[in-house]
Design a protein around this motif. Sequence first.
Motif, short mmCIF file in Angstrom:
data_model
loop_
_atom_site.label_atom_id
_atom_site.label_comp_id
_atom_site.label_asym_id
_atom_site.label_seq_id
_atom_site.Cartn_x
_atom_site.Cartn_y
_atom_site.Cartn_z
N GLY A 1 -2.61 -20.53 148.44
CA GLY A 1 -1.44 -19.68 148.57
C GLY A 1 -0.89 -19.23 147.23
N LYS A 2 0.12 -18.38 147.31
CA LYS A 2 0.77 -17.86 146.11
C LYS A 2 2.01 -18.67 145.77
N VAL A 3 2.25 -18.81 144.49
CA VAL A 3 3.49 -19.40 143.98
C VAL A 3 4.23 -18.24 143.31
N SER A 4 5.26 -17.77 143.97
CA SER A 4 5.99 -16.61 143.48
C SER A 4 7.25 -17.03 142.74
N PHE A 5 7.54 -16.33 141.67
CA PHE A 5 8.79 -16.57 140.94
C PHE A 5 9.77 -15.43 141.18
N ASP A 6 9.46 -14.60 142.18
CA ASP A 6 10.37 -13.55 142.63
C ASP A 6 11.63 -14.23 143.17
N ALA A 7 12.78 -13.72 142.83
CA ALA A 7 14.05 -14.35 143.23
C ALA A 7 14.16 -14.51 144.74
N ASP A 8 13.52 -13.63 145.51
CA ASP A 8 13.58 -13.71 146.97
C ASP A 8 12.61 -14.74 147.53
N LYS A 9 11.70 -15.26 146.72
CA LYS A 9 10.66 -16.16 147.21
C LYS A 9 10.62 -17.48 146.44
N LEU A 10 11.74 -17.93 145.97
CA LEU A 10 11.76 -19.17 145.20
C LEU A 10 11.40 -20.38 146.05
N PHE A 11 11.45 -20.24 147.38
CA PHE A 11 11.04 -21.35 148.23
C PHE A 11 9.59 -21.72 147.98
N MET A 12 8.75 -20.76 147.61
CA MET A 12 7.34 -21.08 147.32
C MET A 12 7.23 -21.89 146.04
N ARG A 13 8.11 -21.64 145.08
CA ARG A 13 8.12 -22.45 143.86
C ARG A 13 8.45 -23.89 144.21
N ASP A 14 9.46 -24.07 145.07
CA ASP A 14 9.88 -25.41 145.47
C ASP A 14 8.82 -26.08 146.34
N ALA A 15 8.18 -25.33 147.24
CA ALA A 15 7.13 -25.88 148.08
C ALA A 15 5.95 -26.34 147.23
N PHE B 1 -1.90 -21.64 144.26
CA PHE B 1 -2.18 -23.06 144.41
C PHE B 1 -3.35 -23.23 145.37
N THR B 2 -4.05 -24.35 145.20
CA THR B 2 -5.09 -24.76 146.13
C THR B 2 -4.85 -26.24 146.43
N LEU B 3 -4.67 -26.53 147.71
CA LEU B 3 -4.43 -27.89 148.18
C LEU B 3 -5.60 -28.28 149.07
N VAL B 4 -6.29 -29.35 148.70
CA VAL B 4 -7.42 -29.86 149.49
C VAL B 4 -7.00 -31.19 150.10
N LEU B 5 -7.10 -31.27 151.43
CA LEU B 5 -6.69 -32.46 152.18
C LEU B 5 -7.85 -33.00 152.98
N LYS B 6 -7.85 -34.30 153.19
CA LYS B 6 -8.81 -34.94 154.09
C LYS B 6 -8.05 -35.84 155.05
N GLN B 7 -8.65 -36.03 156.21
CA GLN B 7 -8.12 -36.99 157.18
C GLN B 7 -8.62 -38.37 156.79
#
Length: 131
Positions: A45-59, A114-120
Amino acid sequence: MAYKIVIADVTELSEEIIDVSFDASIPKDSFARSSDIEATLTIKGKVSFDADKLFMRDAAKSMATWALVKPESADAYKKVTVEYQHATAPRKYEFSHAFVVSYEETFTKTDGEFTLVLKQKKDRIDGVVIE
């Protein structure tokens, strides 16, 4: 295409997801069906620093923090649900005991990815649900 991703006690993502992939595999050197099954989710996914999308920075920060949790901690394993919301072919993956294999962030001058790799968890492979 729309995604809804919920990582219990970490974050919820519904925007800025680029790609999600699921993989179920057994060891490559196996000559018969093995009980050594792995299930992997890769989320980009994208990590945006756009003021309207700061939730992605926090996520992204929350996911990076989870990636650093020590394996002996109960917080190392989380329930993760990924829903691909498509009108004719919806799909849902649920990992009951997911752990982080790797987490990576890359940045340009304006934003990042970002790239998040998960395993069970291997002894909980029956906790993978696909709908």
